[in-house]
Design a protein around this motif. Structure first.
Motif, PDB file in Angstrom:
ATOM      1  N   GLN A  60      -2.156  -0.853   7.619  1.00  0.00           N
ATOM      2  CA  GLN A  60      -2.045  -1.701   6.418  1.00  0.00           C
ATOM      3  C   GLN A  60      -0.944  -1.226   5.468  1.00  0.00           C
ATOM      4  O   GLN A  60      -0.812  -1.751   4.356  1.00  0.00           O
ATOM      5  N   ALA A  61      -0.174  -0.249   5.884  1.00  0.00           N
ATOM      6  CA  ALA A  61       0.803   0.379   4.980  1.00  0.00           C
ATOM      7  C   ALA A  61       1.747  -0.627   4.330  1.00  0.00           C
ATOM      8  O   ALA A  61       2.096  -0.496   3.164  1.00  0.00           O
ATOM      9  N   ARG A  62       2.150  -1.651   5.073  1.00  0.00           N
ATOM     10  CA  ARG A  62       3.127  -2.612   4.543  1.00  0.00           C
ATOM     11  C   ARG A  62       2.470  -3.842   3.930  1.00  0.00           C
ATOM     12  O   ARG A  62       3.165  -4.810   3.603  1.00  0.00           O
ATOM     13  N   GLN A  63       1.160  -3.827   3.846  1.00  0.00           N
ATOM     14  CA  GLN A  63       0.487  -5.007   3.277  1.00  0.00           C
ATOM     15  C   GLN A  63       0.415  -4.926   1.755  1.00  0.00           C
ATOM     16  O   GLN A  63       0.385  -3.849   1.167  1.00  0.00           O
ATOM     17  N   VAL A 107       0.851  -1.200   0.000  1.00  0.00           N
ATOM     18  CA  VAL A 107       0.000   0.000   0.000  1.00  0.00           C
ATOM     19  C   VAL A 107       0.885   1.249   0.000  1.00  0.00           C
ATOM     20  O   VAL A 107       0.673   2.179  -0.785  1.00  0.00           O
ATOM     21  N   TRP A 108       1.897   1.235   0.873  1.00  0.00           N
ATOM     22  CA  TRP A 108       2.797   2.388   0.977  1.00  0.00           C
ATOM     23  C   TRP A 108       3.463   2.660  -0.376  1.00  0.00           C
ATOM     24  O   TRP A 108       3.498   3.806  -0.849  1.00  0.00           O
ATOM     25  N   GLU A 109       3.961   1.580  -0.995  1.00  0.00           N
ATOM     26  CA  GLU A 109       4.666   1.734  -2.285  1.00  0.00           C
ATOM     27  C   GLU A 109       3.720   2.193  -3.389  1.00  0.00           C
ATOM     28  O   GLU A 109       4.110   2.960  -4.266  1.00  0.00           O
ATOM     29  N   ASN A 110       2.452   1.721  -3.333  1.00  0.00           N
ATOM     30  CA  ASN A 110       1.479   2.139  -4.336  1.00  0.00           C
ATOM     31  C   ASN A 110       1.273   3.655  -4.297  1.00  0.00           C
ATOM     32  O   ASN A 110       1.223   4.301  -5.338  1.00  0.00           O
TER      33      ASN A 110
END
Lengths: 291, 236
Positions: free
Chosen positions: B129-132, B95-98
């Protein structure tokens, strides 16, 4: 700027790792094409250097009749030296020539007791090899000259081999290069299709066409460089092996001029690979990356 | 903010849009409703420049999209937040990377990316959920992540294409609430949906489309009766 570069490189790396099989196909085809082109290039360079270094390319020998007086031989020498095409003329007296011959063959035959069978000899060096036939003809005109020896035939053979290598190298290398171009183009095209989602997301987020295309172009360049590095290694190893083999078979060839410097091959082939890879990828992105 | 003047889009001999005119003012929240094939997606594609009108004019954020040069389009899109209907998230990125991906793609530096991603994750309630990966998210969480990415650049205009599709009623309402919060912060929001419950509940402007035409435009109301009548006639 560094962040931007890191982002582009990261995207390129991910793409390269994701389609490993296609990458391998594109890299190996680029490698084979560049091996052929590089090999042909090296062979041509060596043949050309050999042809250039042949002394006979610039020289003709006028063998005088046994009866020719030394004074008249000097006269002919002076006349030939006056020709603008001629760089220098050397008169080798028969006594000197005989001494040289005896020394050369000293280990094999004892010539000491034999009478000198050699005539005087004029060695004419021209400035431009193209003028050699005309100068040879001019020497032959003299009634005191028995025969004129030049190595046009040998030179012609080297040039013909060189021409053959050029056509085979360019023909086969060109065809394979075309195959490599198509394969790299196709790899990038398939990568673009497999990353349509990313392309669309980038486009909708406001990425410029240039920044969307750049990772694909870098991917094509990477394939070309990888193929070029492999090709350079193969070409250099093969050249070293062949050179050793040729010298072991024909020792007199050990004085051949050196081939292309390895650094030129190590930079040239990957550079050529990067150029064709980048061009193919650029062409594919022009057609398939839209915003 | 957004203005369509007598816009038609023709694919071959089929009219996807017929002489549509629509005006959306700054700060409005607009629902675009209609059955599949009514022309909602075509209209959205016109708004973010994926499509050019066959005739008419499309003005977005003061720019004439009907005649914009391709090289100018990315800069206009940076002022819009777009939540596409299909595949809103990149599946191989967290999610973070998106969210960061979008910002990096338009040239944000790493410090700004970290700041903005943290802010929007907090806004949409996805800190945990940032790393999911997207595959680990529920439908509602995935939509919130897509919205977070769309608003990360502070766009004055947010366009969301069917953000409640395939979501349960509660989650759908959460998404609409989130969009209304973004609207209250000053962004103009245009949302397409089939979901009559949320349209009725939200009580915002509703533009109804059918067969490439706007058949009703209610400033503040529920699901349009015109569409109910149309569906009823089709069912009969």
């Amino acid at each position: 700027m560094i962040d931007r570069l890191r982002f582009v490189l990261q995207e390129t790396r991910e793409s390269l790792l994701r389609n490993a099989t296609m990458q391998a196909a594109a890299i190996s085809t680029a490698c084979i094409a560049l091996v052929l082109l590089g090999g042909a290039g090296m062979a041509l360079y060596k043949l050309d250097a050999t042809a250039q270094s042949l002394p006979s390319r610039f020289e003709a020998e006028g063998v005088l009749k046994m009866s020719a007086p030394r004074a008249q031989a000097q006269q002919i020498k002076t006349q030939l030296e006056a020709m603008p095409e001629v760089e220098r003329v050397t008169l080798t007296p028969r006594e000197v020539a005989w001494e040289q011959e005896k020394q050369k063959l000293a280990n094999d035959v004892n010539l000491a007791d034999l009478p000198n069978p050699l005539p005087d000899k004029l060695t004419v060096r021209v400035r431009d090899p193209q003028t050699l036939p005309a100068v040879s003809a001019r020497i032959a005109q003299s009634p005191l000259v028995e025969e004129v020896i030049d190595s046009r035939k040998e030179l012609q053979t080297v040039l013909e081999v060189s021409r053959l290598v050029r056509w085979i190298g360019l023909g086969a290398g060109g065809l394979l290069l075309l195959a490599a171009l198509i394969l790299i183009y196709n790899t990038v095209r398939l990568t673009i299709f497999s990353r349509q989602r990313e392309v669309r997301v980038m486009a909708l987020l406001g990425a410029t066409l240039r920044s969307i295309r750049l990772p694909f172009i870098l991917e094509g360049m990477t394939q070309g460089v990888a193929g070029g590095v492999l090709a350079a290694l193969l070409v250099l190893l093969t050249a070293a092996f062949l050179s050793d083999y040729v010298v072991s078979q024909w020792p007199f060839l050990k004085d051949m001029p050196p081939g292309l410097p390895p650094l030129v091959v190590m930079i040239g082939l990957p550079g050529l690979g990067a150029l064709i890879g980048g061009l193919c990828a650029w062409w594919a992105t022009l057609r398939y990356v839209r915003i | 903010m957004v203005e369509l003047k007598q816009v038609s889009v023709v694919y071959g001999e089929q009219h996807a849009l017929r002489r549509v005119s629509l005006s959306v003012e700054k700060g409005e929240f607009v629902f675009l409703v209609g059955a599949t094939g009514a022309g909602k997606s075509t209209l959205f594609k016109l708004l973010y420049g994926e499509l050019r009108p066959t005739e008419g004019e499309v003005w977005v954020l003061g720019q004439p999209l009907h005649q914009i040069k391709p090289r100018e389009l990315p800069y206009l899109r940076r002022r819009m937040g777009i939540v596409p209907q299909d595949y809103p998230l990149l599946p191989r990125k967290t999610v973070w990377e998106n969210i960061a991906y979008g910002l990096r793609a338009i040239g944000y530096n790493e410090t700004a990316v970290r700041q903005r991603v943290a802010q929007v994750l907090a806004l949409v309630g996805l800190n945990e959920q940032a790393r999911q990966m997207p595959s680990q998210l529920s439908g509602g969480e995935a939509q919130r992540a897509a919205i977070a990415r769309a608003i990360a650049n502070h766009p004055p205009l947010l366009i969301a294409d069917e953000p409640t599709a395939n979501l349960d009623p509660d989650t759908s309402w959460e998404i609409i609430e989130l969009l209304m919060r973004i609207n209250l912060r000053g962004a103009t929001v245009i949302v397409s949906t089939h979901n009559r419950t949320i349209v009725d509940r939200a009580c915002q402007r509703v533009v109804a489309m059918d067969r490439g035409q706007i058949i009703s435009d209610v400033p503040r109301g529920g699901y349009p009766v015109e569409l109910d009548r149309l569906y009823a006639s089709v069912m009969l």
